[in-house]
Design a protein around this motif. Structure first.
Motif, short mmCIF file in Angstrom:
data_model
loop_
_atom_site.label_atom_id
_atom_site.label_comp_id
_atom_site.label_asym_id
_atom_site.label_seq_id
_atom_site.Cartn_x
_atom_site.Cartn_y
_atom_site.Cartn_z
N ARG A 56 -3.71 58.78 20.41
CA ARG A 56 -2.29 58.82 19.76
C ARG A 56 -1.14 59.28 20.56
O ARG A 56 -0.14 58.84 20.36
N GLU A 58 -0.66 59.15 23.66
CA GLU A 58 -0.14 58.10 24.64
C GLU A 58 0.48 56.87 23.96
O GLU A 58 1.67 56.50 24.51
N TYR A 59 0.07 56.37 22.93
CA TYR A 59 0.53 55.23 22.16
C TYR A 59 1.68 55.69 21.26
O TYR A 59 2.52 54.86 20.87
N PHE A 61 0.91 56.77 18.03
CA PHE A 61 0.44 56.54 16.69
C PHE A 61 0.42 57.21 15.82
O PHE A 61 0.35 58.76 16.17
N GLN A 65 -1.96 55.75 11.33
CA GLN A 65 -2.68 54.74 12.41
C GLN A 65 -3.88 54.89 12.93
O GLN A 65 -4.80 54.25 13.35
N ALA A 114 -5.62 47.49 25.60
CA ALA A 114 -4.60 47.17 24.48
C ALA A 114 -3.39 47.78 24.99
O ALA A 114 -3.03 48.89 25.33
N THR A 115 -2.50 47.01 24.35
CA THR A 115 -0.85 47.28 24.35
C THR A 115 -0.18 48.27 23.41
O THR A 115 0.93 48.54 23.53
N GLY A 116 -1.00 48.32 22.37
CA GLY A 116 -0.15 48.76 21.04
C GLY A 116 -1.17 48.84 20.05
O GLY A 116 -2.47 48.48 20.12
N PHE A 117 -0.92 49.01 18.89
CA PHE A 117 -1.69 49.29 17.41
C PHE A 117 -2.24 47.67 17.29
O PHE A 117 -3.55 47.78 17.01
N ASP A 119 -3.14 44.85 18.86
CA ASP A 119 -4.10 44.34 19.55
C ASP A 119 -5.49 45.41 19.78
O ASP A 119 -6.71 44.96 19.52
N MET A 120 -5.17 46.79 19.59
CA MET A 120 -6.22 47.56 19.57
C MET A 120 -7.08 47.54 18.36
O MET A 120 -8.27 47.52 18.28
N THR A 121 -6.25 47.20 17.37
CA THR A 121 -7.00 47.08 15.87
C THR A 121 -7.94 45.86 16.13
O THR A 121 -9.03 45.82 15.69
#
Length: 425
Positions: A56, A58-59, A61, A65, A114-117, A119-121
């Motif tokens: 969270r 790092e990104y 979120f 999220q 993953a580059t963000g929420f 694609d990580m999802t």
């Protein structure tokens, strides 16, 4: 219209070696490999929670999220359940298991990329899809091969899951601390999954995985079961399993975040407390042994009541680390060790022997479909009313609703399981 013979209903390949001719060494070796693959499955699921605060940060979120990412993999498991159950009644369980491990391993390896929420999802859902396939295939194989002691055998699989849940959070945090990166645990677990797939391909005998459920339909307790695998008892148990998924995974997904953000625990302390959930799940064989001998409705009702009481202490008090570890242990005993194991077994016993694959798929879908959104629900409740109220509604009161659902199950649906699971004279 009934068929003249039941055999054609199943096109799944027969075992290369009859189950009763398998040497004990082959059974033990194959079982250990399969259980170790399930241990990796559990580590893969539970390593994310303790690493979530770092992810969270790092990104960037939000809590909602993060809660979604913590449990959204169960959406993949839910989607996998019913189609996998269909495949298991027609094709090789071993093949389904091997393919499933490859799928979730690739999803795990992709997570650090993953580059963000968004694609990580997707990667989390792919991982869950493979984990759901493996879970359904493994449970169907174990339930059929050890049909005379079904719940105990499933409890042993629960022990592997519990051990993975115990090791996963601690190992993940230790690897993160050692190299200063949350990505390493995902790389290690994804690689380990591919390795165990290669080993199982050559070392697991098909006679272990392809055995048919041996309950004769003429035995009392089987002949009166409904023709459809989606009958009153199996659907009631599926609904109860769905409720338990919301309560248990709501807890699992955000428990480390609760300890770190609300009680000011360190990441290591939170991982230690989380690992005690897995320690409690190691008692699954005991609850399975009990479920083979008494009314499983009573086992489920007692487990739900105990889960509800335990959550009161977790979310309504601010106790020391030692007490949190104890309460987490009880959550593992009743949530994973007892509810999960006995739901899985009971729903198999609520259908006819040739429908075990579909009943297992129904269980996996029911348990994990609602669990997929449990983290988001919990996080939303926290943002609206705080941790205490969120825990009260989702983990304390919801299990009481499940008790009412379990009470609607007709014990006659699988009451004579002692006779049904016993070899014919």
């Amino acid at each position: 219209m009934s068929h003249a013979t039941p055999a054609p209903a199943r096109s799944r390949p027969k075992a290369e070696t009859p189950a009763h001719d398998l040497p004990m060494r082959t059974i033990v070796t194959g079982s250990l490999i399969l259980l170790f693959s399930y241990l990796l499955n559990a580590m893969d699921r539970q390593v994310f929670g303790p690493l979530l605060p770092s992810i969270r940060e790092e990104y960037g979120f939000s809590l909602a999220q993060g809660g979604t990412l913590a449990t959204v993999f169960t959406l993949g498991m839910a989607v996998a359940g019913l189609p996998t159950g269909y495949l298991l009644d027609r094709f090789s369980r071993k093949t389904v298991m091997l393919v499933s491990i490859v799928i979730y391993s690739l999803g795990t390896l992709a997570t650090p990329l993953a580059t963000g929420f968004a694609d990580m999802t997707v990667y989390r859902i792919v991982s869950g899809f493979g984990e759901g396939m493996q879970t359904a295939a493994l449970f169907a194989a174990i339930g059929a091969f050890f049909s005379h002691n079904r719940t105990f055998a499933l409890g042993c699989a629960g022990t592997a899951y519990g051990l993975g849940t115990f090791i996963g959070p601690l190992a993940g945090v230790q690897m993160q601390t050692a190299l200063g990166s949350w990505r390493l645990p995902f790389v290690v677990l994804g690689t380990a999954g591919l390795v165990i797939t290669a080993i199982a391909l050559f070392a697991v005998n098909r006679g272990l995985t392809e055995r048919a459920d041996e309950r004769p339909a003429s035995i009392a307790g089987n002949s009166h079961l409904p023709a459809s695998p989606y009958n009153r008892d199996s659907l009631a148990l599926a609904l109860s399993a769905a409720i338990s998924g919301v309560a248990v995974y709501g807890f699992l997904g955000l428990y480390p975040t609760y300890l770190i953000s609300h009680l000011d625990y360190t990441a290591t302390q939170a991982a230690l407390a989380m690992s005690f959930v897995g320690f409690g799940a190691l008692l699954a064989p005991l609850s399975g042994w009990l479920g083979d001998r008494v009314d499983q409705r009573k086992v489920l009702i007692v487990a739900y009541a105990a889960l509800s009481v335990t959550s009161l202490f977790i979310y309504q008090t601010e106790v020391t680390l030692g007490w949190q570890c104890l309460f987490a242990f009880f959550m593992g005993v009743f949530g994973l060790g007892t509810l999960y194991t006995n739901h899985n077994s009971a729903i198999q016993r609520a259908v006819r022997p040739d429908q075990v694959g579909r009943s297992t798929g129904l269980f996996v879908t029911s348990f994990y479909l609602c669990a997929a959104f449990s983290g988001l629900l919990f996080a939303s409740l926290v943002e609206m009313s705080g941790w205490g109220a969120a825990g009260l509604w989702q983990v304390t009161l919801l299990p009481l609703v499940a008790i009412c659902v379990v009470a609607c199950v007709r014990r006659a649906g699988f009451a004579d399981r002692a006779a049904a699971d016993r070899p014919a004279d």
